[in-house]
Design a protein around this motif. Sequence first.
Motif, PDB file in Angstrom:
ATOM      1  N   PRO A 236       0.840  -1.200   0.000  1.00  0.00           N
ATOM      2  CA  PRO A 236       0.000   0.000   0.000  1.00  0.00           C
ATOM      3  C   PRO A 236       0.873   1.248   0.000  1.00  0.00           C
ATOM      4  O   PRO A 236       1.958   1.258   0.585  1.00  0.00           O
ATOM      5  N   ARG A 237       0.429   2.302  -0.675  1.00  0.00           N
ATOM      6  CA  ARG A 237       1.201   3.548  -0.779  1.00  0.00           C
ATOM      7  C   ARG A 237       0.940   4.405   0.449  1.00  0.00           C
ATOM      8  O   ARG A 237      -0.163   4.924   0.641  1.00  0.00           O
ATOM      9  N   MET A 238       1.970   4.581   1.260  1.00  0.00           N
ATOM     10  CA  MET A 238       1.838   5.332   2.500  1.00  0.00           C
ATOM     11  C   MET A 238       2.616   6.642   2.391  1.00  0.00           C
ATOM     12  O   MET A 238       3.585   6.748   1.630  1.00  0.00           O
ATOM     13  N   ALA A 239       2.199   7.653   3.172  1.00  0.00           N
ATOM     14  CA  ALA A 239       2.935   8.909   3.244  1.00  0.00           C
ATOM     15  C   ALA A 239       4.237   8.668   3.995  1.00  0.00           C
ATOM     16  O   ALA A 239       4.232   8.223   5.136  1.00  0.00           O
ATOM     17  N   VAL A 240       5.360   8.949   3.352  1.00  0.00           N
ATOM     18  CA  VAL A 240       6.659   8.573   3.890  1.00  0.00           C
ATOM     19  C   VAL A 240       7.186   9.614   4.861  1.00  0.00           C
ATOM     20  O   VAL A 240       7.261  10.806   4.545  1.00  0.00           O
ATOM     21  N   THR A 241       7.546   9.147   6.057  1.00  0.00           N
ATOM     22  CA  THR A 241       8.255   9.971   7.028  1.00  0.00           C
ATOM     23  C   THR A 241       9.734   9.629   7.035  1.00  0.00           C
ATOM     24  O   THR A 241      10.593  10.507   7.020  1.00  0.00           O
ATOM     25  N   ASP A 242      10.055   8.328   7.045  1.00  0.00           N
ATOM     26  CA  ASP A 242      11.446   7.875   7.078  1.00  0.00           C
ATOM     27  C   ASP A 242      11.479   6.451   6.541  1.00  0.00           C
ATOM     28  O   ASP A 242      10.820   5.563   7.077  1.00  0.00           O
ATOM     29  N   ASP A 290      -2.022  -3.771  15.373  1.00  0.00           N
ATOM     30  CA  ASP A 290      -3.374  -3.764  14.814  1.00  0.00           C
ATOM     31  C   ASP A 290      -3.407  -3.050  13.475  1.00  0.00           C
ATOM     32  O   ASP A 290      -4.127  -3.460  12.552  1.00  0.00           O
ATOM     33  N   ALA A 291      -2.610  -1.963  13.344  1.00  0.00           N
ATOM     34  CA  ALA A 291      -2.535  -1.258  12.060  1.00  0.00           C
ATOM     35  C   ALA A 291      -1.902  -2.148  10.998  1.00  0.00           C
ATOM     36  O   ALA A 291      -2.338  -2.165   9.836  1.00  0.00           O
ATOM     37  N   ILE A 292      -0.869  -2.900  11.380  1.00  0.00           N
ATOM     38  CA  ILE A 292      -0.234  -3.829  10.440  1.00  0.00           C
ATOM     39  C   ILE A 292      -1.233  -4.893   9.996  1.00  0.00           C
ATOM     40  O   ILE A 292      -1.321  -5.228   8.809  1.00  0.00           O
ATOM     41  N   ALA A 293      -2.018  -5.411  10.935  1.00  0.00           N
ATOM     42  CA  ALA A 293      -3.029  -6.414  10.600  1.00  0.00           C
ATOM     43  C   ALA A 293      -4.040  -5.868   9.604  1.00  0.00           C
ATOM     44  O   ALA A 293      -4.465  -6.565   8.672  1.00  0.00           O
ATOM     45  N   GLU A 294      -4.442  -4.608   9.776  1.00  0.00           N
ATOM     46  CA  GLU A 294      -5.405  -3.999   8.847  1.00  0.00           C
ATOM     47  C   GLU A 294      -4.774  -3.765   7.478  1.00  0.00           C
ATOM     48  O   GLU A 294      -5.434  -3.926   6.446  1.00  0.00           O
ATOM     49  N   LEU A 295      -3.486  -3.387   7.452  1.00  0.00           N
ATOM     50  CA  LEU A 295      -2.814  -3.113   6.185  1.00  0.00           C
ATOM     51  C   LEU A 295      -2.618  -4.372   5.349  1.00  0.00           C
ATOM     52  O   LEU A 295      -2.435  -4.290   4.133  1.00  0.00           O
ATOM     53  N   ARG A 296      -2.649  -5.530   5.974  1.00  0.00           N
ATOM     54  CA  ARG A 296      -2.518  -6.776   5.212  1.00  0.00           C
ATOM     55  C   ARG A 296      -3.559  -6.863   4.093  1.00  0.00           C
ATOM     56  O   ARG A 296      -3.281  -7.402   3.021  1.00  0.00           O
ATOM     57  N   ALA A 297      -4.745  -6.331   4.363  1.00  0.00           N
ATOM     58  CA  ALA A 297      -5.809  -6.396   3.359  1.00  0.00           C
ATOM     59  C   ALA A 297      -5.519  -5.508   2.152  1.00  0.00           C
ATOM     60  O   ALA A 297      -6.124  -5.683   1.089  1.00  0.00           O
ATOM     61  N   ALA A 298      -4.591  -4.552   2.307  1.00  0.00           N
ATOM     62  CA  ALA A 298      -4.258  -3.639   1.209  1.00  0.00           C
ATOM     63  C   ALA A 298      -3.040  -4.109   0.417  1.00  0.00           C
ATOM     64  O   ALA A 298      -2.594  -3.421  -0.503  1.00  0.00           O
ATOM     65  N   VAL A 299      -2.484  -5.261   0.768  1.00  0.00           N
ATOM     66  CA  VAL A 299      -1.337  -5.817   0.043  1.00  0.00           C
ATOM     67  C   VAL A 299      -1.851  -6.605  -1.158  1.00  0.00           C
ATOM     68  O   VAL A 299      -2.662  -7.521  -1.012  1.00  0.00           O
ATOM     69  N   ASN A 300      -1.402  -6.247  -2.348  1.00  0.00           N
ATOM     70  CA  ASN A 300      -1.828  -6.915  -3.576  1.00  0.00           C
ATOM     71  C   ASN A 300      -0.790  -7.943  -4.015  1.00  0.00           C
ATOM     72  O   ASN A 300       0.396  -7.626  -4.126  1.00  0.00           O
ATOM     73  N   VAL A 301      -1.242  -9.153  -4.274  1.00  0.00           N
ATOM     74  CA  VAL A 301      -0.358 -10.249  -4.666  1.00  0.00           C
ATOM     75  C   VAL A 301      -0.733 -10.724  -6.064  1.00  0.00           C
ATOM     76  O   VAL A 301      -1.910 -10.960  -6.348  1.00  0.00           O
ATOM     77  N   ARG A 302       0.278 -10.878  -6.913  1.00  0.00           N
ATOM     78  CA  ARG A 302       0.061 -11.413  -8.250  1.00  0.00           C
ATOM     79  C   ARG A 302       1.016 -12.567  -8.487  1.00  0.00           C
ATOM     80  O   ARG A 302       2.169 -12.529  -8.071  1.00  0.00           O
ATOM     81  N   VAL A 303       0.543 -13.578  -9.157  1.00  0.00           N
ATOM     82  CA  VAL A 303       1.394 -14.691  -9.554  1.00  0.00           C
ATOM     83  C   VAL A 303       1.953 -14.405 -10.934  1.00  0.00           C
ATOM     84  O   VAL A 303       1.202 -14.113 -11.864  1.00  0.00           O
TER      85      VAL A 303
END
Length: 341
Positions: A236-242, A290-303
């Motif tokens: 997922p595209r996040m606003a980068v701090t570091d 918990d935020a990491i767990a929610e972000l899992r749904a925004a990870v796109n996987v392609r074969v």
Amino acid sequence: MSDVTIFAPSPTLTITVEEHGEQPDIHLHPGGQGVWQARMLLRLGTSVTLCCALTGEIGRMLRHLLQDEGIAVAGIEREGSGSAYVHDRRGGHRDVVAATEGDPLARHDLDELYGVTIREGLRSRLVILSGPAGEEALPSDTYRRLAADLREGGATVVVDLAGDRLDAALEGGVDVLKVSDEELTAAGLIEDPSPSAVMAAMRRLHRSGAATVIVSRSAEPLLLLDGQGFLQVESPRMAVTDTNGAGDSLTAGVAAGIAGGETAREAIVTGVAAGALNVTRHGLGTGDPDAIAELRAAVNVRVIVDDTAAEVAQPVTGHVSPGGLAALAQPDDATRKETDR
């Protein structure tokens, strides 16, 4: 006994100066690649033992700081100069005030640390081999011996290394290798960062001793190769701090999944989510579980079905659950007919 053991030969004492109102705000933390991996593993509910050399007064301070964070320390203590840095971030970026890599490990110290790592690694059954603070800290061949001996004892070995240390670990054999495309370029394994070039290098690394190869590609989708083929994994595209520490968070997320019984291609989803969240934070190897767990749904996987053309990938409908990833590596009948022509 911890879930994961990390070989981190020379952790670093980090002193960071930030601004709080009109007053300097000074922070002391343990740091370095292995520490950042350990920190993220703890956030993901995975217990960790750090095998390291604790040198001089810096080492004595590090032991307390590591234990305060909940990291178990299996360290050898020695006299000398330890690794440390002072960074000034009051201007909005990292200005290096002072830094030292510390003294290299003497032969007897290395022998003792090696034995501690074997003991703890075989107890936990999953070991991350991380790099030292400096190039001269210990011989690169240490990683070949550790990888071979740990796997001989039945442990799963995950490495996040580059250069001579990567070559040495591959000679010993590893279960999961994580590397960046920048590191592949620096090693002369690729001339350009195109998907086809990266995939060709991944095949060579796979043949050289890495059962699973993971290549991070900055803002581009990550690539994974194992015995079932290639995956393309988009964060997922996040606003980068570091961006510092994102790769170590990725490695930690993968290790946490494997420690919990997942395969590497299942665990990559948590790894990518952990790395994505880490770039939004100032703290390295940190993130709300918990935020990491929610972000899992925004990870796109392609074969990637046709691995001779990196651009040819079969998109996954929606988001894939980790439990469904293994089935994706097997193309359906229609795909088999197309690729068999």
